[in-house]
Design a protein around this motif. Sequence first.
Motif, PDB file in Angstrom:
ATOM      1  N   UNK A 162      35.436 -11.903 -70.737  1.00 32.12           N
ATOM      2  CA  UNK A 162      36.087 -12.304 -71.982  1.00 32.12           C
ATOM      3  C   UNK A 162      36.690 -11.097 -72.693  1.00 32.12           C
ATOM      4  N   UNK A 163      35.999  -9.962 -72.604  1.00 31.86           N
ATOM      5  CA  UNK A 163      36.509  -8.764 -73.279  1.00 31.86           C
ATOM      6  C   UNK A 163      37.843  -8.320 -72.686  1.00 31.86           C
ATOM      7  N   UNK A 164      37.999  -8.483 -71.366  1.00 35.49           N
ATOM      8  CA  UNK A 164      39.269  -8.109 -70.733  1.00 35.49           C
ATOM      9  C   UNK A 164      40.421  -8.911 -71.340  1.00 35.49           C
ATOM     10  N   UNK A 165      40.180 -10.233 -71.515  1.00 33.78           N
ATOM     11  CA  UNK A 165      41.212 -11.076 -72.127  1.00 33.78           C
ATOM     12  C   UNK A 165      41.497 -10.662 -73.557  1.00 33.78           C
ATOM     13  N   UNK A 166      40.430 -10.381 -74.322  1.00 33.20           N
ATOM     14  CA  UNK A 166      40.594  -9.977 -75.721  1.00 33.20           C
ATOM     15  C   UNK A 166      41.261  -8.607 -75.840  1.00 33.20           C
ATOM     16  N   UNK A 167      40.969  -7.712 -74.896  1.00 37.16           N
ATOM     17  CA  UNK A 167      41.566  -6.372 -74.930  1.00 37.16           C
ATOM     18  C   UNK A 167      43.072  -6.456 -74.733  1.00 37.16           C
ATOM     19  N   UNK A 168      43.489  -7.230 -73.738  1.00 37.73           N
ATOM     20  CA  UNK A 168      44.933  -7.387 -73.477  1.00 37.73           C
ATOM     21  C   UNK A 168      45.614  -8.045 -74.679  1.00 37.73           C
ATOM     22  N   UNK A 169      44.985  -9.113 -75.200  1.00 33.71           N
ATOM     23  CA  UNK A 169      45.562  -9.825 -76.349  1.00 33.71           C
ATOM     24  C   UNK A 169      45.623  -8.922 -77.574  1.00 33.71           C
TER      25      UNK A 169
END
Length: 657
Positions: free
Chosen positions: A94-101
């Motif tokens: 989930x952090x990967x998605x939040x980091x990109x966003x």
Amino acid sequence: MSNRISNDMGADNTDSTSLHSLPHGPEELPYIHKVGVPPKPKLLKEITDTLKETFLPDDPLRPFKKQPRRRKFVLGLQTLFPILEWGKDYNLSKFKGDLIAGLTIASLCIPQDIGYSKLAHLDPQFGLYSSFIPPLIYAFMGSSRDIAIGPVAVVSLLLGTLLQDELDPVKNKLEYQRLAFTATFFAGVTQATLGFFRLGFLIDFLSHAAIVGFMAGAAITIALQQLKGLLGIRKFTTKTDIVSVMKSVFGAVHHGWNWQTIVIGVSFLVFLLFAKYIGKKNKKLFWVPAIAPLLSVIISTFFVYITHAEKDGVQIVRHIKKGVNPSSVDQIYFTGDYLLKGFRIGVVAGMIALTEAVAIGRTFASMKDYQIDGNKEMVALGTMNIVGSMTSCYVATGSFSRSAVNYMAGCCSAVSNIVMSAVVLLTLVVITPLFYYTPNAILASIIISAVLGLIDLDAVILIWKIDKFDFVACMGAFFGVVFASVEVGLLIAVAISFAKILLQVTRPRTAALGKIPRTSVYRNMQQYPDATRIPGVLIIRVDSAIYFSNSNYIKERILRWLLDEEEMLAEHKQPSVQNLVLDMSPVTDIDTSGIHALEELYRSLQKKSIQLNLANPGQVVLDKLHASEFAALIGEDNIFLRVADAIVMCAPKFEQV
């Protein structure tokens, strides 16, 4: 053997044919249920239930019931800080998605914030401050996974316009900033108070149509305001109406326009609009319009730096104060003449910011199929603006453009706001000097390309098709903003929204019902042309609660229905009306004035030798009819469970056909 229908108070008076009781023989009538009299509730319980349904419809205390004290404490913390609940299941994926966003929306918000601060007539750093502290607080307290927090165009323009009416942002710069912080403080207090006392339903009084018109008008106004930066005009009107702006623009054609600025602004505006077009055509390329503003800033800044275009009249941002948010607690007006002015401006800005944020949160929550708590959202938004006012921020809320990018970038939680906030912090500490040569024309282009998305033509067309009164509200708000000012447009939007509510309450619909052939169903004869009249009986349905505001109208409208019916019957030489049946199914409540109106209706009908009958009154209505002894006045035998039952007694031969 005859069929017996349910004795529930909530039974529909339009039961299907299968529920219709058929007689044994030609002279035998179907079985007719009497309307039951519910037990009278205790006064205290009735008041408590009403208040609970009004302010606590979702019963926020339910999770705390039958829980040990320690568990209640944990649940209380999770209620105040939702991150403690969803954070337990947070993982690296989930952090990967939040980091990109987060990185994506940061690239969009930085140039936007600098531009929006100019709309509010504040220095550029204040826009960046407002994208650092507020998003952090919201990440811990908010319940939306997708909303991106920061300054927005409409609220910035509204705040700048209202503040400018009180103080000159150039001559009284320090006082203007203090008033901005004061307004932000009271905007937060307003939002948090509405959430704490669960008064979120108040923002629903601003109709969707009015919001669509207001946003479109604000978008046009904001875009027109950017002509100053886009054309390089130095002396520009402080008014926001289209007439004043266009006079100012064309009045400066020969001596105020700068061709180098126009080339820079228009070329990058075309680039930004083309990037948005690419993003719309291919959803996988959402990052193109997201990074286009920052890319435009970098390229244009580099171009101005190497050519020194500022010497040829190209206006640049120049100095942006470096460093994190300084404290502004001591700058808020808690006494003096500006206290009430800050309060008034804050309430208006807070309500508009709240309306926009809640609408955005609900939109993206429905797209991902999860629920957000509107009252928690208000508390979170209010808290972040209160803290923001004490850390040199102005009103922040949810941004639709950034939230859309956040959603398409694959955000999983509010951690994307934390990532964005961290990037803004890095910008404040390290990068701000690099914006010195950024041309104002680029900021104008970025704002114009951003606000064009606020004009929703599809929504306007749909409003026209569905409800013409809604369309009037939409256009009233739009033209009020464009031709007068933001506050006038807002006032028109609110006024028309309230006018619509009052019109619907004071002039409810009524309908004459007829029998659908071969059924016991009674429907509006205008909607169902094959519905037949009952000889000697007029059936009227009232589609509203009966209150002091509409009781006289309902009584007079029913008598007009009767007069029209009698004229039609006399013209066709048919028997006159002997019974009037009132279908009370949609009548959810009635007050003293409503009962007096029914009493007057009853007396008017008695003079004409017409019997009044009621069909399917609800429990609340029936309670009051008995308490006022109106039921005894018309006779309890004249109160029926269904319209069909009333017709059995009034015109039995017809009902058996």
